[in-house]
Enzyme design. Structure first.
Site, PDB file in Angstrom:
ATOM      1  CG  ASP A  13      -1.876  -1.182   1.221  1.00 50.19           C
ATOM      2  OD1 ASP A  13      -2.214  -1.675   0.119  1.00 50.19           O
ATOM      3  OD2 ASP A  13      -2.247  -1.640   2.313  1.00 50.19           O
ATOM      4  CE  LYS A  16       2.408  -2.528  -4.288  1.00 43.99           C
ATOM      5  NZ  LYS A  16       2.052  -2.145  -2.913  1.00 43.99           N
ATOM      6  N   GLY A  40      -4.514  -4.465  -3.757  1.00 46.42           N
ATOM      7  CA  GLY A  40      -5.502  -3.433  -4.092  1.00 46.42           C
ATOM      8  C   GLY A  40      -4.719  -2.204  -4.487  1.00 46.42           C
ATOM      9  CG  HIS A  41      -1.966  -2.257  -6.974  1.00 45.52           C
ATOM     10  ND1 HIS A  41      -1.080  -2.859  -7.820  1.00 45.52           N
ATOM     11  CD2 HIS A  41      -1.694  -2.750  -5.734  1.00 45.52           C
ATOM     12  CE1 HIS A  41      -0.304  -3.696  -7.122  1.00 45.52           C
ATOM     13  NE2 HIS A  41      -0.675  -3.645  -5.859  1.00 45.52           N
ATOM     14  CD  GLN A 223       0.868  -8.982  -2.357  1.00 47.06           C
ATOM     15  OE1 GLN A 223       1.533  -9.648  -3.106  1.00 47.06           O
ATOM     16  NE2 GLN A 223      -0.391  -8.695  -2.611  1.00 47.06           N
TER      17      GLN A 223
HETATM   18  P1  GDP Z   1      -0.765   0.255  -3.524  1.00 49.53           P
HETATM   19  O1  GDP Z   1      -1.338  -1.018  -3.011  1.00 49.53           O
HETATM   20  O2  GDP Z   1       0.697   0.362  -3.263  1.00 49.53           O
HETATM   21  O3  GDP Z   1      -1.111   0.530  -4.959  1.00 49.53           O
HETATM   22  O4  GDP Z   1      -1.446   1.416  -2.655  1.00 49.53           O
HETATM   23  P2  GDP Z   1      -3.016   1.561  -2.292  1.00 49.53           P
HETATM   24  O5  GDP Z   1      -3.747   1.975  -3.511  1.00 49.53           O
HETATM   25  O6  GDP Z   1      -3.493   0.353  -1.585  1.00 49.53           O
HETATM   26  O7  GDP Z   1      -2.968   2.711  -1.205  1.00 49.53           O
HETATM   27  C1  GDP Z   1      -2.411   3.969  -1.492  1.00 49.53           C
HETATM   28  C2  GDP Z   1      -3.478   5.035  -1.237  1.00 49.53           C
HETATM   29  O8  GDP Z   1      -2.876   6.313  -1.210  1.00 49.53           O
HETATM   30  C3  GDP Z   1      -4.523   5.127  -2.340  1.00 49.53           C
HETATM   31  O9  GDP Z   1      -5.738   5.527  -1.780  1.00 49.53           O
HETATM   32  C4  GDP Z   1      -3.974   6.208  -3.269  1.00 49.53           C
HETATM   33  O10 GDP Z   1      -4.987   6.874  -3.997  1.00 49.53           O
HETATM   34  C5  GDP Z   1      -3.352   7.133  -2.278  1.00 49.53           C
HETATM   35  N1  GDP Z   1      -2.170   7.876  -2.733  1.00 49.53           N
HETATM   36  C6  GDP Z   1      -1.172   7.479  -3.569  1.00 49.53           C
HETATM   37  N2  GDP Z   1      -0.213   8.419  -3.645  1.00 49.53           N
HETATM   38  C7  GDP Z   1      -0.614   9.424  -2.839  1.00 49.53           C
HETATM   39  C8  GDP Z   1      -0.034  10.676  -2.448  1.00 49.53           C
HETATM   40  O11 GDP Z   1       1.068  11.055  -2.862  1.00 49.53           O
HETATM   41  N3  GDP Z   1      -0.733  11.448  -1.568  1.00 49.53           N
HETATM   42  C9  GDP Z   1      -1.939  11.062  -1.053  1.00 49.53           C
HETATM   43  N4  GDP Z   1      -2.545  11.874  -0.196  1.00 49.53           N
HETATM   44  N5  GDP Z   1      -2.514   9.891  -1.392  1.00 49.53           N
HETATM   45  C10 GDP Z   1      -1.846   9.087  -2.263  1.00 49.53           C
HETATM   46  P1  IMO Z   2      -0.854  -4.292  -2.200  1.00 47.78           P
HETATM   47  O1  IMO Z   2      -0.371  -4.872  -3.500  1.00 47.78           O
HETATM   48  C1  IMO Z   2      -0.999  -4.601   2.130  1.00 47.78           C
HETATM   49  C2  IMO Z   2      -1.119  -8.617   3.850  1.00 47.78           C
HETATM   50  C3  IMO Z   2      -2.390  -9.055   4.568  1.00 47.78           C
HETATM   51  C4  IMO Z   2      -1.798 -10.001   5.596  1.00 47.78           C
HETATM   52  C5  IMO Z   2      -0.664 -10.667   4.825  1.00 47.78           C
HETATM   53  C6  IMO Z   2      -1.028 -12.028   4.234  1.00 47.78           C
HETATM   54  O2  IMO Z   2      -2.139  -3.580  -2.291  1.00 47.78           O
HETATM   55  O3  IMO Z   2       0.229  -3.496  -1.546  1.00 47.78           O
HETATM   56  P2  IMO Z   2      -2.540 -12.799   2.192  1.00 47.78           P
HETATM   57  O4  IMO Z   2      -3.987 -12.549   1.903  1.00 47.78           O
HETATM   58  O5  IMO Z   2      -1.622 -12.288   1.129  1.00 47.78           O
HETATM   59  O6  IMO Z   2      -2.239 -14.216   2.569  1.00 47.78           O
HETATM   60  O7  IMO Z   2      -2.251 -11.939   3.538  1.00 47.78           O
HETATM   61  O8  IMO Z   2      -0.301  -9.776   3.784  1.00 47.78           O
HETATM   62  N1  IMO Z   2      -1.310  -8.148   2.448  1.00 47.78           N
HETATM   63  C7  IMO Z   2      -1.226  -6.866   2.078  1.00 47.78           C
HETATM   64  N2  IMO Z   2      -1.057  -5.756   2.823  1.00 47.78           N
HETATM   65  N3  IMO Z   2      -1.051  -4.516   0.789  1.00 47.78           N
HETATM   66  C8  IMO Z   2      -1.212  -5.631   0.038  1.00 47.78           C
HETATM   67  O9  IMO Z   2      -1.168  -5.598  -1.308  1.00 47.78           O
HETATM   68  C9  IMO Z   2      -1.339  -6.875   0.681  1.00 47.78           C
HETATM   69  N4  IMO Z   2      -1.511  -8.150   0.254  1.00 47.78           N
HETATM   70  C10 IMO Z   2      -1.481  -8.920   1.350  1.00 47.78           C
HETATM   71  O10 IMO Z   2      -3.042  -7.967   5.156  1.00 47.78           O
HETATM   72  O11 IMO Z   2      -1.209  -9.248   6.645  1.00 47.78           O
HETATM   73 MG    MG Z   3      -2.891  -1.711  -1.788  1.00 48.96          MG
END
Ligand code: GDP
Ligand code: IMO
Ligand code: MG
Length: 428
Positions: A13, A16, A40-41, A223
């Protein structure tokens, strides 16, 4: 650069999806190589917000081609739902999305075993998985009991599936869980295959042909390094290699074809699920990071645990992934803080250490050693389009991260939108 590997440098998270989306502009292909719909991206395009789980984030750019590689585990029903959502919102996938015939398949029994496994673990040993069946599917892959996309198209598929359901039902029955109906699984999988079959192919020669044609590839890590099955906080990890090496084993593009590694790093740290997290905050500042950063899981909606930036973790990512440059995200979330803390090392049983221990019980005993840096409470990073426009204290904070990790920050993100990105022409 022909090939760029993008990895998460913390516990996932990191942002990415957003960085992939902005980098997609300059590439021809975007490839997922590990993980599944535990990811979840998030990508924000204009006023619209997309959360991608299995489909590479590059799909939101017209004309770019996307691959779900052999290292990914695919829940066919979930993938079809995701594809339908994307198509409905105006992004066609035909001729643009390709699925490896070597990718392993997640079945309903994997999801049930995931939930059962968690429920039956002793207190303190639960992982807090996303319950998407990821661990049991990779377990079957390693145990050589899995089924791959290629098997689903084979006339033998019904028999192969029935045999597996019978075996898994024995396990489910033994733990008193509801069993699975093989014919129902067969029917739902066949339905999903109507959409997926035309997209399934041998993606390995396809990617090699792309490279031979001089086309460029961006690998979208899922991840993060601390969730990597080898380098993360085992056993509180996911079941795949989230490190840069996973891009090679999960796609069939070998390591010597990888040109650059970009590590995505949040300006602070978050974690969702269980497991140690040395710089975690349990106070009002942690709450403030969660509020300002909207730190709630993109897949499960769970509140994310929040804490200060940890240079030990970032250095671990540099070492294991060969990070060439950082994309530092969510700097704007630190707007308003008086003081920012950077963890530079840990104290373990009275000793200072600057590496991440393998022993999880040792990690639990690590106490962060902090440096305090002035924030920029009266100023804001939002709207900045050049590095020079950032508050001086923000530039100092970034410079210190570069120093502590011996790695330059090449990309800065100050908001979730495409436009809220700063590219540094000449990173130091
Ligand atoms: P990922 O799994 O690495 O793709 O990240 P996620 O999408 O799960 O979580 C990142 C969250 O931060 C999302 O809600 C994005 O829209 C948000 N986000 C990404 N870059 C920025 C940033 O520079 N500033 C802020 N405020 N939010 C951001
Ligand atoms: P992105 O790509 C954050 C965490 C789960 C749990 C552990 C194992 O969005 O960054 P699993 O279901 O993979 O067996 O869970 O890994 N986890 C993540 N945490 N971002 C993710 O993906 C994750 N994918 C799995 O919360 O702690
Ligand atoms: Mg994510």
């Amino acid at each position: 650069m022909a090939t760029t590997v993008l990895i998460g440098a913390q516990w996932g998270d990191e942002g990415k999806g957003k960085i992939i989306d902005v980098l997609t502009e300059g590439v021809d292909w975007v490839v997922r190589a590990q993980g599944g719909n535990n990811a979840g991206h998030t990508v924000e395009v204009g006023e619209e917000r997309f959360v991608l789980h299995l489909v590479p984030s590059g799909i939101l750019h017209e004309g770019k081609r996307c691959v779900i590689g052999n290292g990914v585990v695919i829940d066919p029903v979930a993938l079809v739902e995701e594809i339908q959502g994307i198509v409905e919102r105006g992004f066609p996938v035909r001729g643009r999305l390709f699925i490896s015939d070597r990718a392993h398949v997640v079945f309903p029994y994997h999801r049930m075993l995931d939930a059962q496994g968690e429920a039956r673990r002793a207190k303190g040993e639960q992982i807090g998985t996303t319950q998407r069946g990821i661990g049991p599917t990779y377990s079957d892959k390693a145990a050589r009991f899995g089924l791959r996309m290629a098997d689903l198209r084979d006339p033998a598929f019904p028999e192969l599936l029935r045999a597996r359901v019978a075996e898994k039902n024995r396990v489910l029955e033994a733990v008193g869980a509801p069993v699975v109906d093989a014919e129902e699984v067969l029917a739902s999988t066949k339905k999903a295959l109507e959409t997926l079959c035309p997209l399934v192919c041998d993606t390995i020669p396809m990617l090699h042909q792309a490279l031979a044609n001089g086309e460029s590839i961006l690998f979208e890590g899922a991840q993060g390094i601390m969730l990597d099955i080898d380098f993360g906080t085992y056993p509180f990890v996911t079941s795949s290699n989230a490190c840069s090496g996973g891009a090679a084993t999960g796609s069939g593009v070998p390591p010597n074809r990888m040109d650059r590694v970009v590590g995505v790093l949040k300006a602070y740290t978050t974690r969702v699920g269980e497991g140690p997290f040395p710089t975690e905050l349990f106070d009002a500042q942690g709450e403030e990071l969660r509020r300002a950063g909207r730190e709630f899981g993109a897949t499960t909606g769970r509140p994310r645990r929040c804490g200060w930036f940890d240079a030990v973790v970032a250095r671990h990512a540099v070492m294991t992934c060969g990070v060439d440059e950082w994309a530092l995200t969510k700097l704007d979330v630190l707007d308003g803080f008086d003081t920012l803390r950077l963890c530079v090392a840990y104290e373990l049983d009275g000793r200072r250490i600057d590496y991440f221990p393998a022993n999880i019980r040792e990690v639990e005993r690590c106490v962060p050693i902090y440096e305090d840096w002035p924030g920029w409470p009266a100023d804001s990073t939002r709207g900045a389009t050049r590095f020079e426009d950032l508050p001086a204290a923000a530039r100092r904070y970034i410079a210190r991260i570069e120093e502590l990790t011996a790695t330059p920050v090449g990309i800065l993100s100050v908001g979730p939108r495409r436009s809220e990105t700063i590219f540094r022409e000449a990173a130091p």
